[in-house]
Write an enzyme that holds these catalytic residues in place. Structure first.
Site, PDB file in Angstrom:
ATOM      1  CB  ALA A   7      -1.927 -28.919  26.583  1.00  0.00           C
TER       2      ALA A   7
ATOM      3  CE1 TYR B 207      -8.115 -34.894  23.685  1.00  0.00           C
ATOM      4  CE2 TYR B 207      -7.008 -33.464  25.380  1.00  0.00           C
ATOM      5  CZ  TYR B 207      -8.169 -34.444  24.905  1.00  0.00           C
ATOM      6  OH  TYR B 207      -8.955 -34.744  25.708  1.00  0.00           O
TER       7      TYR B 207
ATOM      8  N   PRO C 157     -10.093 -23.441  28.734  1.00  0.00           N
ATOM      9  CG  PRO C 157      -8.527 -24.647  27.481  1.00  0.00           C
ATOM     10  CD  PRO C 157      -8.632 -23.622  28.357  1.00  0.00           C
ATOM     11  CG  LEU C 158     -13.551 -25.404  31.440  1.00  0.00           C
ATOM     12  CD1 LEU C 158     -14.669 -24.925  32.339  1.00  0.00           C
ATOM     13  CD2 LEU C 158     -12.869 -26.556  32.178  1.00  0.00           C
TER      14      LEU C 158
ATOM     15  CD  GLN D  29      -8.186 -25.943  24.041  1.00  0.00           C
ATOM     16  OE1 GLN D  29      -9.237 -26.902  24.111  1.00  0.00           O
ATOM     17  NE2 GLN D  29      -7.110 -26.125  24.670  1.00  0.00           N
TER      18      GLN D  29
ATOM     19  N   GLY E 181     -10.348 -23.126  35.094  1.00  0.00           N
ATOM     20  CA  GLY E 181     -11.397 -23.867  34.831  1.00  0.00           C
ATOM     21  C   GLY E 181     -12.654 -23.959  35.602  1.00  0.00           C
TER      22      GLY E 181
END
Ligand SMILES: Cc1cc2nc3c(=O)[nH]c(=O)nc-3n(C[C@H](O)[C@H](O)[C@H](O)COP(=O)(O)O)c2cc1C
Length: 362
Positions: A177, A180, A25-26, A100, A316
């Site tokens: 992670a 958050y 996820p980016l 995500q 990533g």
């Protein structure tokens, strides 16, 4: 063929991928406000040959937004934007598109939440500041979310998951992670609750587990994944009892039969081998990320798959700058370098203009 294990197909419990190379996820800050648009669809479609294509962190509620121009998934317009992304990705490749769900909790900012005070397990301010177009702004003290508000907070994740599936996504990844909201519940430094959702290991894992169960009940466990980063200090996080906490989390989640566990290899921050630990405690699909960024990373990842230590590997920055990363690895081609200056800004530049091999050859 180079990297024969990374490039081998994967199948388990109904999850099948053409190879093992996923996209991590980016956050890229290119949504139109909080709605994905054609430029985002193009970016993801370019990367549609990933095994699992995990999207940018997407807030399930307005109060969970922490950054400029990031997509949400709590309105009809946002859902329509994600449908555009899903349609284009599925038309372009075989990737499983997983959205995500990232609720920023205490590192959200009133700048992005229409002035609403961010919420968190406890009223503990993150040390640091966040980017805004008006300059860096310090994090502010979050409001401790009341016990009787927790069901509605769970429902935020559930409705976002429901919208994700309605939009055509293949699943959601719960972001637990990198400091958050769900991580804030897990960590002792951010969770000082005394209402059964804090205090000890059992209390701190309770809320993330309740979210995972509720989302899995709504859309199916086979469409529900989770990402964790044991001991990761990012976003001013600190954890006591890291091993015990994540042991308890895995013990509670493993029987649910989730789509996959996505673990950041945070071994440098803790006193155990995180990837080995995850493999031992998780009976389903295991995806790992980080620890693969040195020269040898792809070799190392291939060996991890060969040795059965992980099932899938997420990249990533390499996927960011190489839309056709699996093809490039298969052909032993050079990789484009990622341009850090355009990670979080720049429109098309550094977003949709990294060339695929074919385009480069032409
Ligand atoms: C530009 C950028 C944005 C990121 N955004 C997210 C995100 O939204 N959610 C998340 O879980 N991790 C995010 N990360 C962390 C990455 O998923 C990944 O863990 C990290 O980049 C290390 O992997 P790599 O060496 O393959 O890039 C981000 C990283 C970068 C560089």
């Amino acid at each position: 063929m180079p990297y024969p294990h990374l490039l081998s197909p994967y199948e388990r419990d109904g999850l099948a991928t053409a190879h093992r190379i996923s996209m991590a996820p980016l956050t890229r800050n290119r949504a139109v406000g909080t709605v994905p648009g054609p430029i985002n669809a193009e970016y993801y479609a370019q990367r549609a040959d990933a095994a699992i294509l995990v999207t940018e962190g997407t807030h399930p509620a307005a109060v969970g937004q922490g950054y400029l121009d990031i997509a949400g998934l709590h309105s009809d317009a946002q859902q329509a934007g994600w449908k555009l992304v899903a349609d284009v990705v599925h038309g372009a490749g075989s990737a499983k598109l997983v959205i995500q769900l990232m609720h920023c909790g205490r590192v959200a900012h009133p700048y992005y939440t229409d002035g609403v005070q961010p919420i968190a397990p406890s009223a503990i301010t993150a040390d640091g500041a966040t980017f805004t177009p008006d300059g860096m702004q310090d994090y502010i003290e979050p409001r401790e979310v009341a016990t009787d508000e927790l069901p509605a907070l769970i429902e935020d994740y559930v409705q976002a998951a429901r919208r994700a599936v309605a939009a055509g996504a293949d699943g959601v990844e719960l972001h637990a992670a990198n400091g958050y909201l769900l991580h804030q519940f897990l960590a002792s430094g951010t969770n000082q609750r005394t209402d059964g959702y804090g205090t000890d290991v059992a209390g701190r894992v309770r809320f993330p587990v309740e979210v995972a169960k509720a989302v899995a009940a709504e859309i199916g466990a086979e469409k529900t994944a989770i990402r964790i980063s044991p001991g990761h200090p990012f976003n001013d996080m600190s954890e006591a009892d890291t091993k015990e906490t994540y042991d308890a989390l895995l013990a509670a989640l493993d029987p649910l039969g989730l789509m996959y566990l996505h673990v950041l290899d945070t071994t440098t921050h803790v006193d155990f081998d995180v990837v080995e630990w995850a493999r031992a405690g998780w009976s389903g699909t295991l995806m790992a990320n980080e620890g693969f960024t040195e020269e040898w990373d792809v070799e190392g990842a291939d060996k991890l798959v060969a040795d059965g230590k992980v099932d899938l590997v997420a990249y990533g920055r390499r996927f960011l700058s190489n839309p056709d990363l699996p093809t490039r690895l298969k052909e032993g081609a050079e990789l484009n370098e990622a341009d850090q200056d355009t990670f979080y800004q720049g429109g098309e530049k550094g977003y949709t203009d990294y060339p695929a091999l074919a385009a480069q050859a032409a």
